[in-house]
Design a protein around this motif. Sequence first.
Motif, PDB file in Angstrom:
ATOM      1  N   ASN A 115       0.832  -1.214   0.000  1.00 37.30           N
ATOM      2  CA  ASN A 115       0.000   0.000   0.000  1.00 37.30           C
ATOM      3  C   ASN A 115       0.861   1.257   0.000  1.00 37.30           C
ATOM      4  O   ASN A 115       0.583   2.222   0.710  1.00 37.30           O
ATOM      5  CB  ASN A 115      -0.937   0.000   1.222  1.00 37.30           C
ATOM      6  N   CYS A 116       1.912   1.255  -0.828  1.00 33.90           N
ATOM      7  CA  CYS A 116       2.813   2.409  -0.877  1.00 33.90           C
ATOM      8  C   CYS A 116       3.258   2.685  -2.304  1.00 33.90           C
ATOM      9  O   CYS A 116       4.435   2.929  -2.575  1.00 33.90           O
ATOM     10  CB  CYS A 116       4.023   2.177   0.019  1.00 33.90           C
ATOM     11  N   SER A 117       2.323   2.660  -3.226  1.00 30.84           N
ATOM     12  CA  SER A 117       2.649   2.898  -4.621  1.00 30.84           C
ATOM     13  C   SER A 117       3.206   4.311  -4.808  1.00 30.84           C
ATOM     14  O   SER A 117       2.612   5.297  -4.363  1.00 30.84           O
ATOM     15  CB  SER A 117       1.391   2.723  -5.489  1.00 30.84           C
ATOM     16  N   GLY A 118       4.348   4.404  -5.460  1.00 36.10           N
ATOM     17  CA  GLY A 118       4.934   5.708  -5.750  1.00 36.10           C
ATOM     18  C   GLY A 118       5.345   6.500  -4.522  1.00 36.10           C
ATOM     19  O   GLY A 118       5.482   7.725  -4.584  1.00 36.10           O
ATOM     20  N   GLY A 119       5.551   5.811  -3.398  1.00 34.26           N
ATOM     21  CA  GLY A 119       5.931   6.512  -2.183  1.00 34.26           C
ATOM     22  C   GLY A 119       4.790   7.228  -1.499  1.00 34.26           C
ATOM     23  O   GLY A 119       5.009   8.040  -0.590  1.00 34.26           O
ATOM     24  N   ASN A 120       3.547   6.933  -1.896  1.00 38.77           N
ATOM     25  CA  ASN A 120       2.378   7.590  -1.304  1.00 38.77           C
ATOM     26  C   ASN A 120       1.882   6.801  -0.092  1.00 38.77           C
ATOM     27  O   ASN A 120       0.809   6.178  -0.113  1.00 38.77           O
ATOM     28  CB  ASN A 120       1.268   7.722  -2.351  1.00 38.77           C
ATOM     29  N   CYS A 121       2.665   6.853   0.962  1.00 39.85           N
ATOM     30  CA  CYS A 121       2.306   6.186   2.214  1.00 39.85           C
ATOM     31  C   CYS A 121       3.089   6.838   3.338  1.00 39.85           C
ATOM     32  O   CYS A 121       4.056   7.573   3.102  1.00 39.85           O
ATOM     33  CB  CYS A 121       2.594   4.697   2.146  1.00 39.85           C
ATOM     34  N   VAL A 122       2.711   6.552   4.547  1.00 38.75           N
ATOM     35  CA  VAL A 122       3.269   7.270   5.691  1.00 38.75           C
ATOM     36  C   VAL A 122       4.741   6.961   5.921  1.00 38.75           C
ATOM     37  O   VAL A 122       5.531   7.867   6.239  1.00 38.75           O
ATOM     38  CB  VAL A 122       2.420   7.008   6.952  1.00 38.75           C
ATOM     39  N   SER A 123       5.173   5.711   5.763  1.00 35.33           N
ATOM     40  CA  SER A 123       6.572   5.399   6.028  1.00 35.33           C
ATOM     41  C   SER A 123       7.490   6.096   5.032  1.00 35.33           C
ATOM     42  O   SER A 123       8.531   6.653   5.421  1.00 35.33           O
ATOM     43  CB  SER A 123       6.810   3.883   6.003  1.00 35.33           C
TER      44      SER A 123
END
Length: 301
Positions: A115-123
């Motif tokens: 759930n972090c496609s393209g760096g679009n996630c909190v971590s």
Amino acid sequence: MGNRTIRDYAAGIVGAILLALVALLPSQALAWGEYGHRTTAEIALANVKPETRAAIARLLRHEREIGTPDCDLKSLPDAAVWPDCVRREGWRWGYTAAWHYQTAPVCEPYNVRTNCSGGNCVSAQIERNLRIVADESLPGNVRLEALAFLVHFVGDIHMPLHSGDKDDRGGNDNVTAYGIVPGRNLHSIWDSALAERAISSADPPLVRRYSPAERAAIATGGPEDWGRESWQTARDFVYPNAFDVAPCDGDLPDEAALTQEDIVAAIPVSQGRVQQAGLRMARLLDEAFAPGPLAVEERRR
């Protein structure tokens, strides 16, 4: 009056107090609400180096350049809630919505890339914004915006239901009724009522200067570790506490009876995550504002 009767009577009073407290709190769709996020920033500010505190104050002078007059950015606690405030202007800040969480299925092995496609996630955004804050070659307003995202997201990643999910959008779906807090979903309870109760009841207070030994023991790890901790907490405590069943044994019930005993058991868990977020935030800020180009290069690796 027998001992059991006294205990039952006392339990009833505590339950009524908790219910009253919950009823007074507004519904929150954002992690920890304003009180929780401000508390993590206050913990951090009480534990950073004096040089870091001075560097933060210098960056805050660039507030007007950010151009968000309806969302204050005058202090580190302001910065900790600013990313939620600006989301009300979806036309301008809507692209940041996916940065606040990274829910991963609690019944599958944890993977920080989920759930972090393209760096679009909190971590990923913690790492990105930490690098921006540390880069003294960038304009002050750019670094201030990154500072606000950084301190907010360190809070977000420590909220268990921003990392753990059981086919319910991190507790936002299918949990519609509770024993002492009817009409609130699980995410809402952990965001607002439980966090506020945990912070206000902590003894000693969560906002204080911690000893070097305490900071060394608590301010550990990085975003991947913190996300994994939250995911594991959701799997091993949050869902079983709410539903009285292990989440990976099958489908969760449509409703749960969150009793006063469940709330009391959850308070130290919530306190621990707020405390960890604040002290880990302090460590990152000290790293980001460490003098010299070496610190910037360390963040780029």
